[in-house]
Structures are given as structure tokens and as C-alpha cells.
Design a protein around this motif. Structure first.
Motif, PDB file in Angstrom:
ATOM      1  N   PRO A 257     111.853  13.860  60.250  1.00 15.66           N
ATOM      2  CA  PRO A 257     112.393  15.495  60.912  1.00 15.66           C
ATOM      3  C   PRO A 257     113.832  15.507  60.354  1.00 15.66           C
ATOM      4  CG  PRO A 257     112.501  13.686  62.462  1.00 15.66           C
ATOM      5  CD  PRO A 257     111.823  13.084  61.605  1.00 15.66           C
ATOM      6  N   LYS A 258     114.066  16.759  59.717  1.00 14.53           N
ATOM      7  CA  LYS A 258     115.242  17.045  59.084  1.00 14.53           C
ATOM      8  C   LYS A 258     115.700  18.299  59.592  1.00 14.53           C
ATOM      9  CE  LYS A 258     114.933  14.209  54.945  1.00 14.53           C
ATOM     10  NZ  LYS A 258     115.174  14.540  53.392  1.00 14.53           N
ATOM     11  N   GLN A 259     116.866  18.535  59.603  1.00 12.60           N
ATOM     12  CA  GLN A 259     117.593  20.048  59.568  1.00 12.60           C
ATOM     13  C   GLN A 259     117.394  20.718  58.332  1.00 12.60           C
ATOM     14  OE1 GLN A 259     118.476  20.830  62.740  1.00 12.60           O
ATOM     15  NE2 GLN A 259     118.673  18.825  63.592  1.00 12.60           N
ATOM     16  N   MET A 260     117.775  22.055  58.435  1.00 11.26           N
ATOM     17  CA  MET A 260     117.605  22.946  57.223  1.00 11.26           C
ATOM     18  C   MET A 260     118.601  22.518  56.272  1.00 11.26           C
ATOM     19  SD  MET A 260     115.162  24.773  57.617  1.00 11.26           S
ATOM     20  CE  MET A 260     115.558  25.897  56.315  1.00 11.26           C
ATOM     21  N   ASP A 261     119.846  21.675  56.757  1.00 16.64           N
ATOM     22  CA  ASP A 261     120.663  21.239  55.767  1.00 16.64           C
ATOM     23  C   ASP A 261     120.415  19.888  55.222  1.00 16.64           C
ATOM     24  OD1 ASP A 261     121.422  19.770  57.752  1.00 16.64           O
ATOM     25  OD2 ASP A 261     123.669  20.467  58.016  1.00 16.64           O
ATOM     26  N   ASN A 262     119.352  19.431  55.464  1.00 16.65           N
ATOM     27  CA  ASN A 262     118.855  18.149  54.897  1.00 16.65           C
ATOM     28  C   ASN A 262     119.223  16.936  55.761  1.00 16.65           C
ATOM     29  OD1 ASN A 262     116.415  17.671  53.197  1.00 16.65           O
ATOM     30  ND2 ASN A 262     118.105  16.769  51.603  1.00 16.65           N
ATOM     31  N   THR A 263     120.248  17.159  56.620  1.00 14.81           N
ATOM     32  CA  THR A 263     120.642  15.857  57.716  1.00 14.81           C
ATOM     33  C   THR A 263     119.332  15.630  58.544  1.00 14.81           C
ATOM     34  OG1 THR A 263     121.484  17.582  59.223  1.00 14.81           O
ATOM     35  CG2 THR A 263     123.023  16.873  57.296  1.00 14.81           C
ATOM     36  N   ALA A 264     119.656  14.422  59.006  1.00  9.87           N
ATOM     37  CA  ALA A 264     118.460  14.140  60.106  1.00  9.87           C
ATOM     38  C   ALA A 264     118.719  14.745  61.351  1.00  9.87           C
ATOM     39  CB  ALA A 264     118.876  12.433  60.281  1.00  9.87           C
ATOM     40  N   SER A 265     117.488  15.117  62.004  1.00  5.52           N
ATOM     41  CA  SER A 265     117.396  15.693  63.286  1.00  5.52           C
ATOM     42  C   SER A 265     117.818  14.762  64.356  1.00  5.52           C
ATOM     43  CB  SER A 265     116.048  16.373  63.514  1.00  5.52           C
ATOM     44  OG  SER A 265     115.256  15.355  64.026  1.00  5.52           O
TER      45      SER A 265
ATOM     46  N   SER B 288     116.009  13.762  66.919  1.00  9.56           N
ATOM     47  CA  SER B 288     114.999  12.751  67.139  1.00  9.56           C
ATOM     48  C   SER B 288     114.914  11.665  66.183  1.00  9.56           C
ATOM     49  CB  SER B 288     113.754  13.480  67.193  1.00  9.56           C
ATOM     50  OG  SER B 288     113.288  14.260  65.876  1.00  9.56           O
ATOM     51  N   GLU B 289     115.623  11.534  65.269  1.00 15.65           N
ATOM     52  CA  GLU B 289     115.489  10.405  64.114  1.00 15.65           C
ATOM     53  C   GLU B 289     116.007   9.211  64.920  1.00 15.65           C
ATOM     54  OE1 GLU B 289     114.552   8.513  60.586  1.00 15.65           O
ATOM     55  OE2 GLU B 289     113.897  10.412  61.396  1.00 15.65           O
ATOM     56  N   VAL B 290     117.037   9.337  65.803  1.00 18.43           N
ATOM     57  CA  VAL B 290     117.438   8.162  66.313  1.00 18.43           C
ATOM     58  C   VAL B 290     116.294   7.411  67.093  1.00 18.43           C
ATOM     59  CG1 VAL B 290     118.904   7.183  68.194  1.00 18.43           C
ATOM     60  CG2 VAL B 290     119.571   8.755  66.839  1.00 18.43           C
ATOM     61  N   LEU B 291     115.529   8.199  67.976  1.00 17.26           N
ATOM     62  CA  LEU B 291     114.233   7.710  68.352  1.00 17.26           C
ATOM     63  C   LEU B 291     113.261   6.942  67.734  1.00 17.26           C
ATOM     64  CD1 LEU B 291     113.702  10.480  71.253  1.00 17.26           C
ATOM     65  CD2 LEU B 291     114.671   8.367  71.820  1.00 17.26           C
ATOM     66  N   ILE B 292     113.289   7.782  66.621  1.00 19.61           N
ATOM     67  CA  ILE B 292     112.040   7.551  65.590  1.00 19.61           C
ATOM     68  C   ILE B 292     112.294   5.970  64.887  1.00 19.61           C
ATOM     69  CG2 ILE B 292     110.889   8.030  63.373  1.00 19.61           C
ATOM     70  CD1 ILE B 292     111.282  10.884  63.972  1.00 19.61           C
ATOM     71  N   GLN B 293     113.699   5.835  64.603  1.00 19.85           N
ATOM     72  CA  GLN B 293     114.147   4.516  64.207  1.00 19.85           C
ATOM     73  C   GLN B 293     113.834   3.344  64.966  1.00 19.85           C
ATOM     74  OE1 GLN B 293     115.238   3.544  61.161  1.00 19.85           O
ATOM     75  NE2 GLN B 293     114.691   5.672  60.508  1.00 19.85           N
ATOM     76  N   GLY B 294     114.081   3.489  66.237  1.00 26.02           N
ATOM     77  CA  GLY B 294     113.737   2.545  67.196  1.00 26.02           C
ATOM     78  C   GLY B 294     112.262   2.222  67.312  1.00 26.02           C
ATOM     79  N   PHE B 295     111.388   3.300  67.297  1.00 26.60           N
ATOM     80  CA  PHE B 295     110.012   3.095  67.144  1.00 26.60           C
ATOM     81  C   PHE B 295     109.681   2.398  65.882  1.00 26.60           C
ATOM     82  CE2 PHE B 295     106.166   4.814  65.197  1.00 26.60           C
ATOM     83  CZ  PHE B 295     105.102   4.136  65.856  1.00 26.60           C
ATOM     84  N   LEU B 296     110.220   2.525  64.679  1.00 22.76           N
ATOM     85  CA  LEU B 296     109.948   2.193  63.322  1.00 22.76           C
ATOM     86  C   LEU B 296     110.023   0.673  63.175  1.00 22.76           C
ATOM     87  CD1 LEU B 296     111.370   4.957  60.680  1.00 22.76           C
ATOM     88  CD2 LEU B 296     108.830   4.285  61.362  1.00 22.76           C
ATOM     89  N   ASN B 297     111.213   0.139  64.097  1.00 25.39           N
ATOM     90  CA  ASN B 297     111.416  -1.221  64.083  1.00 25.39           C
ATOM     91  C   ASN B 297     110.522  -1.832  64.623  1.00 25.39           C
ATOM     92  OD1 ASN B 297     113.956  -1.089  62.656  1.00 25.39           O
ATOM     93  ND2 ASN B 297     115.257  -0.606  64.744  1.00 25.39           N
ATOM     94  N   LYS B 298     109.985  -1.281  65.964  1.00 26.92           N
ATOM     95  CA  LYS B 298     108.868  -1.821  66.516  1.00 26.92           C
ATOM     96  C   LYS B 298     107.456  -2.077  65.826  1.00 26.92           C
ATOM     97  CE  LYS B 298     110.589  -0.392  71.219  1.00 26.92           C
ATOM     98  NZ  LYS B 298     110.193   0.848  72.194  1.00 26.92           N
ATOM     99  N   LEU B 299     107.152  -0.627  65.191  1.00 24.53           N
ATOM    100  CA  LEU B 299     106.022  -0.606  64.178  1.00 24.53           C
ATOM    101  C   LEU B 299     106.039  -1.897  63.184  1.00 24.53           C
ATOM    102  CD1 LEU B 299     103.514   1.103  63.701  1.00 24.53           C
ATOM    103  CD2 LEU B 299     104.928   2.354  62.247  1.00 24.53           C
TER     104      LEU B 299
END
Length: 136
Positions: free
Chosen positions: A58-66, A68-79
Motif C-alpha cells: 500500500p502506497k500513498q499517491m506521493d509514493n510513500t508508504a501508507s 498500514s505498512e507498519v502492520l504489514i511489516q510485522g506480518f511479513l516477519n512472521k510469514l
């Protein structure tokens, strides 16, 4: 050939899409409560061969992370810890929810069915996966 599995990760629900074995067609699989996601993936990968996971970025219109990216990073570590042999790739998911809702409208889906957030998440995951497949 093994399948590619895509996730439209959300705080409450996660939409899941999967390819066919030839990796040509993306299809919605289901929507799972996020708290049950790792367990679902464990069961699914025991039944089906999965070559890689594609997780929405998920990205903002200016290409920065949204946010929710913080939550996704935690999930990616578990995955990655749970499935170390299955690579994880990211796919830009901007506008997928809007596109999913529009596809529901275009298909003539009734208003009651369009309110089903789980279906929107599943369609969004399918759009993420199809966009990933189209990159190659």
C-alpha cells in the motif's frame, strides 16, 4: 508448476487469491480473519504447492508508504519465519479496493452483495495477483 498466492493484507480481514498451476489465471480464493491467516496458510500449503507469496504494497499517491505498512511489516516477519523456503514479493496495491468495487458494479452485482467487505478484499487480492502476473 506450483501456484502463486497473493494477499490483500488488512488489520481485520485479508483477501486471498491464487493462480492456477500454470500461473496464468488469478482467481479469488477466500477472505480470512487476519488473526487466523498464518494458520490458514499452513493448512493450505500442506495441501497445495505454493511457489511464492505476493503481498500487496500500500502506497500513498506521493509514493510513500501508507500507515498500514507498519502492520504489514510485522506480518511479513512472521510469514518469512514460518515459510522460509517460499519467497515473498510485493505488488503495488493502489486503487485495488476502488477497482474491486467498480468491477462489482460493472458485473451487475446487487447492492447487498457489494456491501460485503470480505468479497471486496478477495477481489482486491485477485487484482493484486493479476497485476503481478502482468509484470512478466
Amino acid at each position: 508448476m506450483a501456484r502463486i498466492l497473493a494477499l490483500d493484507f488488512g488489520k481485520v480481514r485479508t483477501g486471498i487469491a491464487i493462480t492456477d498451476e500454470l500461473q496464468l489465471i488469478a482467481s479469488g480464493l477466500t477472505t480470512i480473519e487476519t488473526k487466523d491467516l498464518i494458520s490458514f496458510l499452513e493448512q493450505y500449503t500442506q495441501k497445495e504447492s505454493v511457489e511464492r507469496f505476493v503481498v500487496g504494497l500500500p502506497k500513498q499517491m506521493d509514493n510513500t508508504a501508507s500507515e498500514s505498512e507498519v502492520l504489514i511489516q510485522g506480518f511479513l516477519n512472521k510469514l518469512k519465519a514460518r515459510f522460509p523456503s517460499i519467497p515473498v514479493e510485493r505488488q503495488d496495491e493502489r486503487f485495488t479496493s476502488k477497482m474491486a468495487f467498480q468491477s462489482m458494479l460493472d458485473s451487475g452485482m446487487k447492492k447487498k452483495k457489494r456491501r460485503d467487505k470480505a468479497l471486496v478484499d478477495e477481489i482486491s487480492a485477485t487484482l493484486i495477483l493479476q497485476a503481478y502476473l502482468n509484470r512478466f
